[in-house]
Write a protein that holds these residues in place. Structure first.
Motif, PDB file in Angstrom:
ATOM      1  N   LEU A 146      32.728  18.190 -20.177  1.00 44.68           N
ATOM      2  CA  LEU A 146      32.695  19.131 -19.056  1.00 44.68           C
ATOM      3  C   LEU A 146      31.997  18.530 -17.844  1.00 44.68           C
ATOM      4  O   LEU A 146      32.414  18.741 -16.703  1.00 44.68           O
ATOM      5  N   ALA A 147      30.934  17.751 -18.091  1.00 41.08           N
ATOM      6  CA  ALA A 147      30.219  17.103 -16.983  1.00 41.08           C
ATOM      7  C   ALA A 147      31.145  16.117 -16.275  1.00 41.08           C
ATOM      8  O   ALA A 147      31.174  16.055 -15.033  1.00 41.08           O
ATOM      9  N   ARG A 148      31.912  15.328 -17.069  1.00 40.16           N
ATOM     10  CA  ARG A 148      32.865  14.386 -16.454  1.00 40.16           C
ATOM     11  C   ARG A 148      33.930  15.138 -15.661  1.00 40.16           C
ATOM     12  O   ARG A 148      34.276  14.753 -14.542  1.00 40.16           O
ATOM     13  N   GLN A 149      34.449  16.238 -16.258  1.00 43.45           N
ATOM     14  CA  GLN A 149      35.449  17.030 -15.542  1.00 43.45           C
ATOM     15  C   GLN A 149      34.875  17.615 -14.258  1.00 43.45           C
ATOM     16  O   GLN A 149      35.533  17.619 -13.216  1.00 43.45           O
ATOM     17  N   LEU A 150      33.617  18.088 -14.343  1.00 40.79           N
ATOM     18  CA  LEU A 150      32.963  18.638 -13.157  1.00 40.79           C
ATOM     19  C   LEU A 150      32.787  17.566 -12.084  1.00 40.79           C
ATOM     20  O   LEU A 150      33.056  17.801 -10.901  1.00 40.79           O
ATOM     21  N   GLU A 151      32.353  16.372 -12.494  1.00 40.20           N
ATOM     22  CA  GLU A 151      32.195  15.270 -11.539  1.00 40.20           C
ATOM     23  C   GLU A 151      33.531  14.926 -10.898  1.00 40.20           C
ATOM     24  O   GLU A 151      33.603  14.707  -9.678  1.00 40.20           O
ATOM     25  N   MET A 152      34.589  14.896 -11.720  1.00 37.86           N
ATOM     26  CA  MET A 152      35.920  14.591 -11.171  1.00 37.86           C
ATOM     27  C   MET A 152      36.351  15.683 -10.200  1.00 37.86           C
ATOM     28  O   MET A 152      36.899  15.394  -9.126  1.00 37.86           O
ATOM     29  N   ALA A 153      36.095  16.945 -10.565  1.00 38.41           N
ATOM     30  CA  ALA A 153      36.462  18.058  -9.685  1.00 38.41           C
ATOM     31  C   ALA A 153      35.675  17.992  -8.383  1.00 38.41           C
ATOM     32  O   ALA A 153      36.217  18.225  -7.298  1.00 38.41           O
ATOM     33  N   ILE A 154      34.381  17.657  -8.477  1.00 41.05           N
ATOM     34  CA  ILE A 154      33.554  17.531  -7.269  1.00 41.05           C
ATOM     35  C   ILE A 154      34.069  16.398  -6.392  1.00 41.05           C
ATOM     36  O   ILE A 154      34.188  16.555  -5.168  1.00 41.05           O
ATOM     37  N   GLU A 155      34.381  15.261  -7.001  1.00 39.70           N
ATOM     38  CA  GLU A 155      34.912  14.129  -6.231  1.00 39.70           C
ATOM     39  C   GLU A 155      36.238  14.499  -5.572  1.00 39.70           C
ATOM     40  O   GLU A 155      36.478  14.173  -4.412  1.00 39.70           O
ATOM     41  N   ASP A 156      37.083  15.196  -6.337  1.00 45.29           N
ATOM     42  CA  ASP A 156      38.378  15.623  -5.781  1.00 45.29           C
ATOM     43  C   ASP A 156      38.159  16.582  -4.611  1.00 45.29           C
ATOM     44  O   ASP A 156      38.808  16.464  -3.570  1.00 45.29           O
ATOM     45  N   ALA A 157      37.228  17.519  -4.799  1.00 43.74           N
ATOM     46  CA  ALA A 157      36.927  18.476  -3.719  1.00 43.74           C
ATOM     47  C   ALA A 157      36.379  17.744  -2.500  1.00 43.74           C
ATOM     48  O   ALA A 157      36.752  18.044  -1.354  1.00 43.74           O
ATOM     49  N   LYS A 158      35.506  16.755  -2.723  1.00 44.23           N
ATOM     50  CA  LYS A 158      34.970  15.973  -1.598  1.00 44.23           C
ATOM     51  C   LYS A 158      36.094  15.243  -0.869  1.00 44.23           C
ATOM     52  O   LYS A 158      36.112  15.200   0.357  1.00 44.23           O
ATOM     53  N   ARG A 159      37.015  14.658  -1.645  1.00 39.92           N
ATOM     54  CA  ARG A 159      38.160  13.956  -1.030  1.00 39.92           C
ATOM     55  C   ARG A 159      38.994  14.920  -0.205  1.00 39.92           C
ATOM     56  O   ARG A 159      39.391  14.613   0.923  1.00 39.92           O
ATOM     57  N   GLN A 160      39.259  16.093  -0.781  1.00 35.49           N
ATOM     58  CA  GLN A 160      40.069  17.081  -0.059  1.00 35.49           C
ATOM     59  C   GLN A 160      39.362  17.548   1.207  1.00 35.49           C
ATOM     60  O   GLN A 160      39.991  17.689   2.253  1.00 35.49           O
ATOM     61  N   VAL A 161      38.046  17.767   1.109  1.00 31.62           N
ATOM     62  CA  VAL A 161      37.283  18.177   2.296  1.00 31.62           C
ATOM     63  C   VAL A 161      37.336  17.076   3.345  1.00 31.62           C
ATOM     64  O   VAL A 161      37.534  17.338   4.533  1.00 31.62           O
TER      65      VAL A 161
END
Length: 153
Positions: free
Chosen positions: A56-71
């Motif tokens: 879940l931590a890896r998925q969260l990190e990936m989601a955060i990175e994806d969100a940062k990229r999208q932002v």
């Protein structure tokens, strides 16, 4: 014999105590075995939960990175649109300034043309008036000459 009897009683009592203690030890060993099994099960669950948390931590990190990229992409698009809008605004302001300058030049040209027209019109009026005055003078002179010739003849 009395002593032997007492010793035998004592030995029997000690054997009962030993049996009781052995039974207690067996119970304790069973409790310990159950607790060790419970601890083992808890450790297995803990490991499973740890793996889940890591996942879940890896998925969260990936989601955060994806969100940062999208932002960041959205911010880049917004900056790009803002630059394009500013560029267009500058172009329009430049065009407006040129149009105002051209309009002012046209207004000055129109005013100059109107002044020239008015001046020329006034000149023509003055010349017409002078011409009419000369014409009247000539007509009067011709009339005078006619009268004079009539009088002479």
């Amino acid at each position: 014999q009395e002593e032997k009897k007492q010793l035998t009683l004592k030995v029997e009592e000690l054997e009962r105590k030993l049996e009781s203690t052995s039974a207690q030890n067996i119970e304790f060993l069973q409790v310990i075995a159950k607790r060790e099994e419970s601890i083992h099960q808890c450790q297995l669950r803990l490991e499973e939960k740890s793996r889940e948390c890591s996942s879940l931590a890896r998925q969260l990190e990936m989601a955060i990175e994806d969100a940062k990229r999208q932002v960041e992409q959205a911010r880049d698009r917004a900056v790009s649109r803002e630059r394009a809008a500013q560029s267009k605004m500058l172009d329009l302001e430049t065009q407006l300034s040129r149009n105002k300058t051209e309009l002012n030049q046209l207004l000055r040209s129109k005013e100059d043309a109107e002044h020239r027209y008015e001046s020329r019109l006034q000149d023509l009026r003055d010349r017409l008036e002078q011409s009419e005055s000369t014409n009247r003078s000539m007509q009067n002179y011709v009339q005078f000459l006619k009268s004079s010739y009539d009088n002479v003849f």
